[in-house]
Motif scaffolding. Structure first.
Motif, PDB file in Angstrom:
ATOM      1  N   MET A  52       1.157  -1.544  -0.101  1.00 48.17           N
ATOM      2  CA  MET A  52       0.086  -0.121  -0.028  1.00 48.17           C
ATOM      3  C   MET A  52       0.747   1.295   0.032  1.00 48.17           C
ATOM      4  O   MET A  52       1.690   1.582   0.936  1.00 48.17           O
ATOM      5  CB  MET A  52      -1.146   0.012   1.228  1.00 48.17           C
ATOM      6  CG  MET A  52      -1.939   1.003   1.121  1.00 48.17           C
ATOM      7  SD  MET A  52      -3.482   1.047   3.214  1.00 48.17           S
ATOM      8  CE  MET A  52      -4.464   1.902   2.292  1.00 48.17           C
ATOM      9  N   SER A  53       0.650   2.017  -1.057  1.00 43.99           N
ATOM     10  CA  SER A  53       1.596   3.531  -0.981  1.00 43.99           C
ATOM     11  C   SER A  53       1.110   4.550  -1.681  1.00 43.99           C
ATOM     12  O   SER A  53      -0.163   4.387  -2.171  1.00 43.99           O
ATOM     13  CB  SER A  53       2.699   3.242  -1.834  1.00 43.99           C
ATOM     14  OG  SER A  53       2.175   2.578  -3.523  1.00 43.99           O
ATOM     15  N   LEU A  54       1.629   5.194  -2.018  1.00 43.18           N
ATOM     16  CA  LEU A  54       0.967   6.777  -2.306  1.00 43.18           C
ATOM     17  C   LEU A  54       1.723   6.623  -3.463  1.00 43.18           C
ATOM     18  O   LEU A  54       2.948   7.635  -3.253  1.00 43.18           O
ATOM     19  CB  LEU A  54       1.023   8.242  -1.583  1.00 43.18           C
ATOM     20  CG  LEU A  54      -0.046   8.163  -0.445  1.00 43.18           C
ATOM     21  CD1 LEU A  54       0.308   9.095  -0.003  1.00 43.18           C
ATOM     22  CD2 LEU A  54      -0.945   8.631  -1.732  1.00 43.18           C
ATOM     23  N   GLN A  55       1.095   7.146  -4.857  1.00 45.43           N
ATOM     24  CA  GLN A  55       1.738   7.272  -6.346  1.00 45.43           C
ATOM     25  C   GLN A  55       1.535   8.117  -6.842  1.00 45.43           C
ATOM     26  O   GLN A  55       0.612   7.768  -7.459  1.00 45.43           O
ATOM     27  CB  GLN A  55       2.779   5.834  -6.276  1.00 45.43           C
ATOM     28  CG  GLN A  55       3.107   5.262  -5.987  1.00 45.43           C
ATOM     29  CD  GLN A  55       3.554   3.798  -6.680  1.00 45.43           C
ATOM     30  OE1 GLN A  55       3.680   3.996  -8.360  1.00 45.43           O
ATOM     31  NE2 GLN A  55       3.363   2.236  -6.233  1.00 45.43           N
ATOM     32  N   GLY A  56       2.055   8.738  -7.975  1.00 42.97           N
ATOM     33  CA  GLY A  56       0.798  10.069  -8.285  1.00 42.97           C
ATOM     34  C   GLY A  56      -0.513  10.068  -8.193  1.00 42.97           C
ATOM     35  O   GLY A  56      -1.279  11.037  -8.881  1.00 42.97           O
ATOM     36  N   GLY A  57      -0.500  10.444  -6.652  1.00 46.38           N
ATOM     37  CA  GLY A  57      -1.876  11.535  -6.451  1.00 46.38           C
ATOM     38  C   GLY A  57      -3.350   9.999  -6.333  1.00 46.38           C
ATOM     39  O   GLY A  57      -3.813  10.539  -6.143  1.00 46.38           O
ATOM     40  N   LYS A  58      -2.516   9.272  -6.275  1.00 49.65           N
ATOM     41  CA  LYS A  58      -3.445   7.939  -5.633  1.00 49.65           C
ATOM     42  C   LYS A  58      -3.044   6.858  -4.292  1.00 49.65           C
ATOM     43  O   LYS A  58      -1.551   6.832  -4.908  1.00 49.65           O
ATOM     44  CB  LYS A  58      -3.541   7.120  -7.179  1.00 49.65           C
ATOM     45  CG  LYS A  58      -4.173   7.557  -8.267  1.00 49.65           C
ATOM     46  CD  LYS A  58      -6.106   8.304  -8.057  1.00 49.65           C
ATOM     47  CE  LYS A  58      -5.953   8.699  -9.688  1.00 49.65           C
ATOM     48  NZ  LYS A  58      -7.344   8.843  -9.308  1.00 49.65           N
ATOM     49  N   VAL A  59      -3.854   6.334  -3.970  1.00 45.89           N
ATOM     50  CA  VAL A  59      -3.533   5.681  -3.383  1.00 45.89           C
ATOM     51  C   VAL A  59      -3.047   3.825  -4.284  1.00 45.89           C
ATOM     52  O   VAL A  59      -4.332   3.423  -4.527  1.00 45.89           O
ATOM     53  CB  VAL A  59      -4.207   5.144  -1.882  1.00 45.89           C
ATOM     54  CG1 VAL A  59      -4.032   4.409  -1.086  1.00 45.89           C
ATOM     55  CG2 VAL A  59      -4.814   6.317  -1.371  1.00 45.89           C
ATOM     56  N   ILE A  60      -2.317   3.545  -3.984  1.00 48.70           N
ATOM     57  CA  ILE A  60      -2.097   2.225  -4.863  1.00 48.70           C
ATOM     58  C   ILE A  60      -2.120   1.015  -4.096  1.00 48.70           C
ATOM     59  O   ILE A  60      -1.670   0.825  -2.869  1.00 48.70           O
ATOM     60  CB  ILE A  60      -0.711   2.550  -5.370  1.00 48.70           C
ATOM     61  CG1 ILE A  60      -0.751   3.254  -6.527  1.00 48.70           C
ATOM     62  CG2 ILE A  60      -0.269   1.047  -6.531  1.00 48.70           C
ATOM     63  CD1 ILE A  60      -0.996   3.520  -7.298  1.00 48.70           C
ATOM     64  N   LEU A  61      -3.021  -0.323  -4.068  1.00 49.67           N
ATOM     65  CA  LEU A  61      -2.731  -1.517  -4.192  1.00 49.67           C
ATOM     66  C   LEU A  61      -2.208  -2.254  -4.979  1.00 49.67           C
ATOM     67  O   LEU A  61      -3.124  -2.610  -6.104  1.00 49.67           O
ATOM     68  CB  LEU A  61      -3.987  -2.100  -3.155  1.00 49.67           C
ATOM     69  CG  LEU A  61      -5.186  -0.926  -2.356  1.00 49.67           C
ATOM     70  CD1 LEU A  61      -6.240  -1.371  -1.995  1.00 49.67           C
ATOM     71  CD2 LEU A  61      -4.364  -0.741  -0.814  1.00 49.67           C
ATOM     72  N   GLU A  62      -0.979  -3.316  -4.559  1.00 48.20           N
ATOM     73  CA  GLU A  62      -0.127  -3.584  -5.219  1.00 48.20           C
ATOM     74  C   GLU A  62      -0.520  -5.394  -4.516  1.00 48.20           C
ATOM     75  O   GLU A  62       0.493  -5.655  -4.096  1.00 48.20           O
ATOM     76  CB  GLU A  62       1.113  -2.966  -5.520  1.00 48.20           C
ATOM     77  CG  GLU A  62       1.944  -3.492  -6.457  1.00 48.20           C
ATOM     78  CD  GLU A  62       1.073  -3.642  -8.451  1.00 48.20           C
ATOM     79  OE1 GLU A  62       0.925  -4.780  -8.862  1.00 48.20           O
ATOM     80  OE2 GLU A  62       1.279  -2.855  -8.510  1.00 48.20           O
ATOM     81  N   PRO A  63      -1.240  -6.273  -5.060  1.00 48.65           N
ATOM     82  CA  PRO A  63      -0.869  -7.553  -4.574  1.00 48.65           C
ATOM     83  C   PRO A  63       0.403  -8.562  -4.729  1.00 48.65           C
ATOM     84  O   PRO A  63       1.156  -8.012  -5.662  1.00 48.65           O
ATOM     85  CB  PRO A  63      -1.946  -8.036  -5.574  1.00 48.65           C
ATOM     86  CG  PRO A  63      -2.886  -7.532  -5.090  1.00 48.65           C
ATOM     87  CD  PRO A  63      -2.252  -6.159  -6.097  1.00 48.65           C
ATOM     88  N   GLY A  64       1.039  -9.018  -3.891  1.00 49.13           N
ATOM     89  CA  GLY A  64       2.397  -9.823  -4.000  1.00 49.13           C
ATOM     90  C   GLY A  64       2.235 -10.560  -4.227  1.00 49.13           C
ATOM     91  O   GLY A  64       0.946 -11.332  -4.993  1.00 49.13           O
ATOM     92  N   LYS A  65       3.186 -11.966  -4.533  1.00 44.85           N
ATOM     93  CA  LYS A  65       2.618 -13.547  -4.621  1.00 44.85           C
ATOM     94  C   LYS A  65       1.907 -13.880  -3.911  1.00 44.85           C
ATOM     95  O   LYS A  65       2.808 -13.995  -2.793  1.00 44.85           O
ATOM     96  CB  LYS A  65       4.423 -14.226  -4.669  1.00 44.85           C
ATOM     97  CG  LYS A  65       3.916 -15.438  -5.263  1.00 44.85           C
ATOM     98  CD  LYS A  65       5.123 -15.812  -5.297  1.00 44.85           C
ATOM     99  CE  LYS A  65       5.280 -17.520  -6.012  1.00 44.85           C
ATOM    100  NZ  LYS A  65       6.345 -18.435  -5.757  1.00 44.85           N
ATOM    101  N   ILE A  66       1.278 -14.832  -3.665  1.00 43.72           N
ATOM    102  CA  ILE A  66       0.242 -15.354  -2.912  1.00 43.72           C
ATOM    103  C   ILE A  66       0.883 -16.841  -2.546  1.00 43.72           C
ATOM    104  O   ILE A  66       1.221 -17.578  -2.819  1.00 43.72           O
ATOM    105  CB  ILE A  66      -1.249 -15.725  -3.248  1.00 43.72           C
ATOM    106  CG1 ILE A  66      -1.735 -14.725  -3.686  1.00 43.72           C
ATOM    107  CG2 ILE A  66      -1.860 -16.698  -2.665  1.00 43.72           C
ATOM    108  CD1 ILE A  66      -3.307 -14.443  -5.463  1.00 43.72           C
ATOM    109  N   GLY A  67       1.308 -17.190  -1.142  1.00 43.38           N
ATOM    110  CA  GLY A  67       1.536 -18.274  -0.546  1.00 43.38           C
ATOM    111  C   GLY A  67       0.953 -19.037   0.238  1.00 43.38           C
ATOM    112  O   GLY A  67      -0.476 -18.574   0.314  1.00 43.38           O
ATOM    113  N   VAL A  68       1.112 -20.449  -0.600  1.00 41.56           N
ATOM    114  CA  VAL A  68      -0.422 -21.501  -0.315  1.00 41.56           C
ATOM    115  C   VAL A  68       0.737 -22.770   0.551  1.00 41.56           C
ATOM    116  O   VAL A  68       1.597 -22.582  -0.460  1.00 41.56           O
ATOM    117  CB  VAL A  68      -1.139 -21.601  -1.010  1.00 41.56           C
ATOM    118  CG1 VAL A  68      -1.564 -22.881  -0.210  1.00 41.56           C
ATOM    119  CG2 VAL A  68      -1.244 -20.756  -2.049  1.00 41.56           C
ATOM    120  N   ALA A  69       0.513 -23.243   2.057  1.00 38.98           N
ATOM    121  CA  ALA A  69       0.703 -24.194   2.538  1.00 38.98           C
ATOM    122  C   ALA A  69       0.192 -24.833   2.726  1.00 38.98           C
ATOM    123  O   ALA A  69      -0.818 -24.593   3.937  1.00 38.98           O
ATOM    124  CB  ALA A  69       1.805 -23.394   3.848  1.00 38.98           C
ATOM    125  N   SER A  70       0.414 -25.991   3.460  1.00 38.47           N
ATOM    126  CA  SER A  70      -0.804 -26.604   3.896  1.00 38.47           C
ATOM    127  C   SER A  70       0.184 -27.959   5.152  1.00 38.47           C
ATOM    128  O   SER A  70       1.447 -28.097   5.596  1.00 38.47           O
ATOM    129  CB  SER A  70      -1.407 -28.298   3.433  1.00 38.47           C
ATOM    130  OG  SER A  70      -1.310 -29.767   4.233  1.00 38.47           O
TER     131      SER A  70
END
Length: 208
Positions: free
Chosen positions: A128-146
């Motif tokens: 979550m960041s501020l860039q170019g006057g917008k709040v940016i939500l940038e998903p990263g790599k999803i982890g899956v474990a058992s």
């Protein structure tokens, strides 16, 4: 009141505007109030459930579904209807740190026409960041474990299946940084987010 939180970071002394600090425990308490423990919820309805928790927490409507899922890539297999079967304990937990929102889901997956996937620990990091006057939500790599699966190949197949399901909706979003705060009477006061920071369980924001 701060519940089980880490040391609260110092708040900014602002001559104008406002500063807001939110501990992750407040959001987790709101999610707990949804009663997800042991429930089976359609993937398409999950965002609505979380919207309800956020709307109760912030006392204003929160909309996470600003658009449709990402289009299916050419020649990619369309995803059949999917449900999440949530754990009886800690079905969803949210953590704030390193300027990331990390969503941890403990759930199995039911997908039409495919074998059921037993409970997995699914970790979704979102920058979550501020860039170019917008709040940016940038998903990263999803982890899956058992905790239980010993067949590595089977677990890799399950993890990839879950990533395909979630990545359709977890797309980069650019949000308007201006929030209308209720003022006296019927008036509202527009405030624009100028700083966002997440560290050690706390989300801090400054608005002007």
């Amino acid at each position: 009141t701060r519940l089980g939180g880490s040391l609260q970071p110092p708040s900014a002394l602002m001559a104008t505007g406002a500063a807001v600090q939110l501990h992750e425990s407040a959001l987790n308490n709101a999610i707990d109030a949804l009663g997800l423990q042991g429930r089976t919820i359609l993937e398409k309805d999950l965002a609505q459930e979380i919207e309800s928790a956020l709307s109760d927490l912030f006392q204003r409507p929160i909309n996470l579904r600003d658009g449709t899922p990402a289009p299916v890539e050419k020649d990619a297999e369309p995803q059949p209807p999917t449900s999440f079967v949530f754990s009886n304990s800690d079905p969803i937990r949210v953590h704030f740190d390193n300027n990331k929102i990390t969503l941890v889901m403990r759930a199995g997956v039911l997908q039409e026409g495919k074998d059921a996937i037993p409970e997995q620990i699914i970790t979704i990091p979102i920058d979550m960041s501020l860039q170019g006057g917008k709040v940016i939500l940038e998903p990263g790599k999803i982890g899956v474990a058992s905790k239980d699966e010993t067949d590595r190949l089977k677990q890799i197949t399950r993890a990839n299946q879950i990533r395909r399901i979630l990545e359709r909706r977890l797309i980069r979003r650019e949000l308007n940084p201006t929030i209308n705060i209720q003022a006296s009477g019927d008036k509202s006061l527009p405030l624009t987010v100028t700083m966002i920071q997440m560290i050690d369980g706390w989300l801090s924001a400054e608005m002007m």
